[in-house]
Design a protein around this motif. Structure first.
Motif, PDB file in Angstrom:
ATOM      1  N   GLU A  53      35.235  39.696 -55.963  1.00 38.24           N
ATOM      2  CA  GLU A  53      35.514  40.986 -56.583  1.00 38.24           C
ATOM      3  C   GLU A  53      35.714  40.820 -58.084  1.00 38.24           C
ATOM      4  O   GLU A  53      36.411  39.909 -58.510  1.00 38.24           O
ATOM      5  N   LEU A  56      39.497  43.852 -62.144  1.00 36.09           N
ATOM      6  CA  LEU A  56      39.595  45.280 -62.461  1.00 36.09           C
ATOM      7  C   LEU A  56      40.163  45.503 -63.860  1.00 36.09           C
ATOM      8  O   LEU A  56      39.716  46.375 -64.591  1.00 36.09           O
ATOM      9  N   CYS A  57      41.156  44.700 -64.233  1.00 37.45           N
ATOM     10  CA  CYS A  57      41.774  44.870 -65.559  1.00 37.45           C
ATOM     11  C   CYS A  57      40.729  44.681 -66.649  1.00 37.45           C
ATOM     12  O   CYS A  57      40.622  45.486 -67.580  1.00 37.45           O
ATOM     13  N   VAL A  60      38.317  47.632 -66.758  1.00 36.79           N
ATOM     14  CA  VAL A  60      38.913  48.836 -67.338  1.00 36.79           C
ATOM     15  C   VAL A  60      39.004  48.707 -68.850  1.00 36.79           C
ATOM     16  O   VAL A  60      38.704  49.643 -69.593  1.00 36.79           O
ATOM     17  N   GLU A 179      33.436  48.670 -56.428  1.00 44.70           N
ATOM     18  CA  GLU A 179      34.675  48.070 -56.887  1.00 44.70           C
ATOM     19  C   GLU A 179      35.029  48.546 -58.268  1.00 44.70           C
ATOM     20  O   GLU A 179      36.177  48.666 -58.609  1.00 44.70           O
ATOM     21  N   VAL A 184      37.297  53.248 -53.053  1.00 40.18           N
ATOM     22  CA  VAL A 184      36.863  52.242 -52.083  1.00 40.18           C
ATOM     23  C   VAL A 184      37.137  52.658 -50.642  1.00 40.18           C
ATOM     24  O   VAL A 184      36.805  51.954 -49.719  1.00 40.18           O
ATOM     25  N   LEU A 191      42.612  52.089 -46.073  1.00 43.05           N
ATOM     26  CA  LEU A 191      43.778  51.263 -46.338  1.00 43.05           C
ATOM     27  C   LEU A 191      44.919  52.098 -46.879  1.00 43.05           C
ATOM     28  O   LEU A 191      46.086  51.874 -46.571  1.00 43.05           O
ATOM     29  N   ASP A 192      44.583  53.086 -47.704  1.00 39.41           N
ATOM     30  CA  ASP A 192      45.626  53.878 -48.328  1.00 39.41           C
ATOM     31  C   ASP A 192      46.448  54.617 -47.300  1.00 39.41           C
ATOM     32  O   ASP A 192      47.665  54.597 -47.334  1.00 39.41           O
ATOM     33  N   LEU A 195      48.638  52.256 -45.348  1.00 41.08           N
ATOM     34  CA  LEU A 195      49.705  51.503 -45.985  1.00 41.08           C
ATOM     35  C   LEU A 195      50.646  52.336 -46.827  1.00 41.08           C
ATOM     36  O   LEU A 195      51.809  52.009 -46.963  1.00 41.08           O
TER      37      LEU A 195
ATOM     38  N   THR B 133      45.053  46.359 -51.833  1.00 42.11           N
ATOM     39  CA  THR B 133      43.625  46.579 -51.982  1.00 42.11           C
ATOM     40  C   THR B 133      43.093  45.840 -53.196  1.00 42.11           C
ATOM     41  O   THR B 133      41.945  45.405 -53.212  1.00 42.11           O
ATOM     42  N   TYR B 134      43.917  45.728 -54.223  1.00 39.85           N
ATOM     43  CA  TYR B 134      43.481  45.125 -55.475  1.00 39.85           C
ATOM     44  C   TYR B 134      44.142  43.762 -55.619  1.00 39.85           C
ATOM     45  O   TYR B 134      44.912  43.340 -54.774  1.00 39.85           O
ATOM     46  N   HIS B 135      43.848  43.069 -56.692  1.00 43.51           N
ATOM     47  CA  HIS B 135      44.294  41.688 -56.838  1.00 43.51           C
ATOM     48  C   HIS B 135      45.757  41.606 -57.230  1.00 43.51           C
ATOM     49  O   HIS B 135      46.178  42.207 -58.216  1.00 43.51           O
ATOM     50  N   ASP B 153      46.741  45.515 -59.295  1.00 43.02           N
ATOM     51  CA  ASP B 153      46.311  46.260 -60.474  1.00 43.02           C
ATOM     52  C   ASP B 153      46.792  47.701 -60.470  1.00 43.02           C
ATOM     53  O   ASP B 153      46.967  48.310 -61.532  1.00 43.02           O
ATOM     54  N   LEU B 154      46.983  48.269 -59.295  1.00 39.89           N
ATOM     55  CA  LEU B 154      47.296  49.692 -59.256  1.00 39.89           C
ATOM     56  C   LEU B 154      48.565  50.026 -58.470  1.00 39.89           C
ATOM     57  O   LEU B 154      49.048  51.150 -58.555  1.00 39.89           O
ATOM     58  N   ARG B 155      49.090  49.100 -57.719  1.00 36.92           N
ATOM     59  CA  ARG B 155      50.218  49.411 -56.863  1.00 36.92           C
ATOM     60  C   ARG B 155      51.256  48.296 -56.855  1.00 36.92           C
ATOM     61  O   ARG B 155      50.936  47.129 -57.066  1.00 36.92           O
ATOM     62  N   ASP B 172      52.486  53.641 -57.547  1.00 34.25           N
ATOM     63  CA  ASP B 172      51.059  53.827 -57.279  1.00 34.25           C
ATOM     64  C   ASP B 172      50.448  54.561 -58.461  1.00 34.25           C
ATOM     65  O   ASP B 172      50.747  55.734 -58.677  1.00 34.25           O
ATOM     66  N   LYS B 174      47.110  54.685 -58.958  1.00 34.62           N
ATOM     67  CA  LYS B 174      45.692  54.895 -58.718  1.00 34.62           C
ATOM     68  C   LYS B 174      45.376  56.372 -58.896  1.00 34.62           C
ATOM     69  O   LYS B 174      46.020  57.221 -58.287  1.00 34.62           O
ATOM     70  N   VAL B 184      45.808  49.801 -66.017  1.00 32.88           N
ATOM     71  CA  VAL B 184      46.181  49.075 -64.807  1.00 32.88           C
ATOM     72  C   VAL B 184      47.516  48.372 -65.022  1.00 32.88           C
ATOM     73  O   VAL B 184      47.961  48.175 -66.153  1.00 32.88           O
ATOM     74  N   THR B 186      49.728  45.134 -65.110  1.00 35.38           N
ATOM     75  CA  THR B 186      49.403  43.738 -65.410  1.00 35.38           C
ATOM     76  C   THR B 186      50.478  42.755 -64.969  1.00 35.38           C
ATOM     77  O   THR B 186      50.189  41.596 -64.701  1.00 35.38           O
TER      78      THR B 186
END
Lengths: 241, 403
Positions: A53, A56-57, A60, A179, A184, A191-192, A195, B133-135, B153-155, B172, B174, B184, B186
């Motif tokens: 993947e 993302l940072c 953006v 991605e 997604v 997933l949202d 969770l 979901t994100y890293h 990154d988002l949560r 959150d 997002k 995002v 960090t």
């Protein structure tokens, strides 16, 4: 990555460049540099890792940079809307060529294009820092000309140019594009919903059978927290594992 | 240490050597284990790297050591324990392990514990999976010693250390439409003393302090820290270099420190408008930002750390350089972590980067810096003047000279 201690040679074709450029409309080097930065940024956004993947940072931040450049170009009046059909496959070619141009431009000018508003910076020679391309790095004045004409045809609104990326990428790597910028969530596995909020319905990951050792009481009391290790050791001796 | 291959290596300081009473013991490898393995996300057809992003120790409560380690998606609680005794005299099996015939056993005996060679065992006690979901970029253990947070990154999610099948989402950011995403998370960290307070930093250079007592979902911050931008130095790279790569509370809990690309800033939690201190790490890179953008170095995430008394801070740079700032004396020093530049036990020589004009002897020019040699991770002993510096695949431990 950077060649240490390599001196950049002054190539003697500079008179050619000047001659060719003189025949063009006067475009400030700032615009050229800004365009190079825009193209480089778009290339970076496109180059997604196929297997892992993308970060993302980083995506953006690059997208925000693209947006900033586009906003400035819109204010300048150098950004013209164009029909998306005209774009077609051209953006990809254009991006690849101008990436080479980016390096060529820096080598020619011996300065790093770091545009700043109210430019107070002296652009010191950073040629040694610019990546050393192969000897075949094109330094043609013609590419400058092409660079001048190309963008005029292919520039669209910000959303359109990003859409072009989306289109190109969708045919190449749909998961990668997802991605970057789209939601997604898929109908099969949201997933949202699973969770977010209080109930986590997620399956526990592979736990190697140690889940059972978690205390049954919801909140850990002092006795539960204290030495699971001793308990293990004693249990092992008792069951003679 | 955690590495790209998913391994964790723990070092332990030896007892002081009697023959050299004035020097502290050396650190040697204590335990090595494979924390994470590469995985494959079948839904997205993407690999999940086993690379360890963060490790955090839990406060020690008994003879064993516990730590949390995380890769992009999964956090694991590891227990590292010592075994220096083994039981002998089992009833159902012989000393060599063969099972004894139950009918032959005529008497029962109690097994006896006998000493054995020290064995250090690492075992995974909890696996906290499927919540991001994100890293994942941060984990932070709470001062209540029961909960911890993990941030992607988002949560940001809140976990209980004993419960692996459930986590609470507390932040959150997002957006409903991902195309509107411009910022995002960090880094995130719990306050060292107030178990209801945590902070998270963003890619736009802002820090938000949240109080979990105010609401279940901490989307609205209690405090918002941002330094106004200097209009004279604005460029297309301003936002990227303002992105905060690390945030750390001081041990006192009164201050926090943030690391962005070119500087380290100390903030007073009582003042949101600007930092109380700004320390330049490598200002000479400001004119090279475009090149650093092209080769992606501008996205490198450097960490920072406090010393035990909060009087000094440290962070890494390029060319295996790292920087230390004394907040009291306002002095700073650049040192290098490399085998070539220093012999063991020799004092480190301060380094200097020449920014222009004539290069003095022993100075290194900006253009000669090796941007592949980056020091992203440093740590300071909580009580001693001993530091650990990670340079690529080498770990350096430095201490100040005694006497």
């Amino acid at each position: 990555m950077f060649a240490r201690g390599l001196k950049r040679k002054c190539v003697g074709h500079e008179e050619d460049v000047e001659g060719a450029l003189a025949g063009l409309k006067t475009v400030s080097s700032y615009s050229l540099q800004r365009q190079s930065l825009l193209d480089m940024s778009l290339v970076k956004l496109q180059l997604c890792h196929m297997l892992v993947e993308p970060n993302l940072c980083r995506s953006v931040l690059i997208a925000n940079t693209v947006r900033q450049i586009q906003e400035e170009m819109t204010q300048d009046g150098t950004w013209r809307a164009v029909a998306p059909q005209a774009a077609g496959r051209a953006p990809l070619d254009r991006l690849v060529s101008t990436e080479i141009l980016c390096r060529a431009a820096w080598e020619q000018e011996g300065a790093c294009p770091a545009p700043g508003l109210g430019d107070g910076h002296t652009q010191g020679p950073v040629s040694d820092l610019c990546p050393v391309t192969s000897a075949q790095a094109p330094r043609h004045p013609q590419s400058s000309v092409w660079e001048m004409d190309g963008p005029r045809e292919n520039r669209g609104s910000f959303h359109k140019s990003l859409d072009q990326i989306f289109e190109t990428l969708e045919t190449k790597n749909p998961s990668c594009m997802e991605e970057l910028f789209s939601d997604v969530d898929s109908p099969y596995y949201d997933l949202d919903t699973v969770l977010t909020g209080m109930m986590g319905g997620a399956r526990p990951g592979p736990c190697e059978g140690l889940e059972g050792l978690a205390p049954a009481t919801p909140g850990p009391s002092a006795s539960c927290k204290s030495d699971l290790g001793e308990l293990d050791h004693v249990v092992e001796i008792l069951v003679e594992t | 240490t955690g590495d790209k291959g998913g391994r964790v290596v723990i070092f332990q300081r030896e007892q002081e050597n009697k023959s050299r009473p004035h020097s502290r013991g050396e650190y040697n490898v204590y335990s090595t284990f494979q924390s994470h393995e590469p995985e494959f996300d079948y839904l997205k057809s993407l690999e999940i790297e086993e690379k360890i992003n963060k490790i955090r120790w839990l406060p020690q409560q008994n003879a064993a050591h516990f730590l949390l380690s995380t890769n992009d998606k999964t956090i694991k609680l590891w227990k590292i324990s010592e075994r220096d005794k083994r039981a002998e005299g089992y009833n159902l099996k012989d000393e060599d392990g063969r099972l004894r015939d139950p009918f032959r056993i005529t008497a029962l005996r109690v097994p006896i514990l006998k000493p054995m060679d020290l064995m250090v065992e690492a075992s995974p006690r909890r696996i906290f999976a499927n919540a991001h979901t994100y890293h994942i970029n941060s984990i932070s253990v709470n001062s209540d010693h029961e909960t911890y947070l993990s941030a992607d990154d988002l949560r940001i999610n809140l976990w209980h250390l004993e419960i692996t099948d459930r986590s609470f989402n507390i932040v959150d950011i997002k957006p409903a439409n991902m195309e509107e995403l411009t910022e995002v998370i960090t880094a995130a960290e719990f306050h060292p003393h107030q178990c209801n307070v945590f902070v998270y930093s963003s890619s736009k250079g802002t820090i938000r302090l949240c109080d979990m007592r105010s609401s279940a979902l901490c989307d609205r911050h209690s405090k918002f820290f941002e330094e106004p931008e200097d209009p004279s130095s604005r460029s297309f790279f301003s936002e990227i270099i303002s992105s905060i790569s690390d945030v750390k509370f001081s041990h006192s809990g009164r201050y926090m420190m943030t690391r962005d690309y070119l500087s380290v800033k100390v903030w007073d939690l009582n003042m949101e408008s600007r930092p109380v201190e700004t320390h330049q790490v490598h200002e000479y890179l400001r004119s090279k930002l475009c090149s650093l953008y092209e080769n992606d170095c501008i996205f490198d995430k450097f960490e920072c750390c406090w010393n035990g008394s909060d009087s000094a801070i440290m962070t890494g740079s390029y060319n295996n350089f790292f920087r230390m700032f004394d907040r009291d004396t306002r002095r700073d020093v650049t040192l290098e972590a490399s085998r070539e530049s220093s012999k063991p036990r020799a004092s480190l020589k301060p380094r200097k980067v020449c920014t222009g004009g004539k290069r003095k002897k022993d100075e290194i020019s900006v253009d000669s810096l090796d941007f592949n040699k980056k020091i992203l991770h440093t740590a300071w002993h909580p009580a001693d003047n001993v530091i650990a510096v990670a340079a690529t695949n080498n770990l350096y431990i430095f201490q100040d000279k005694i006497n």
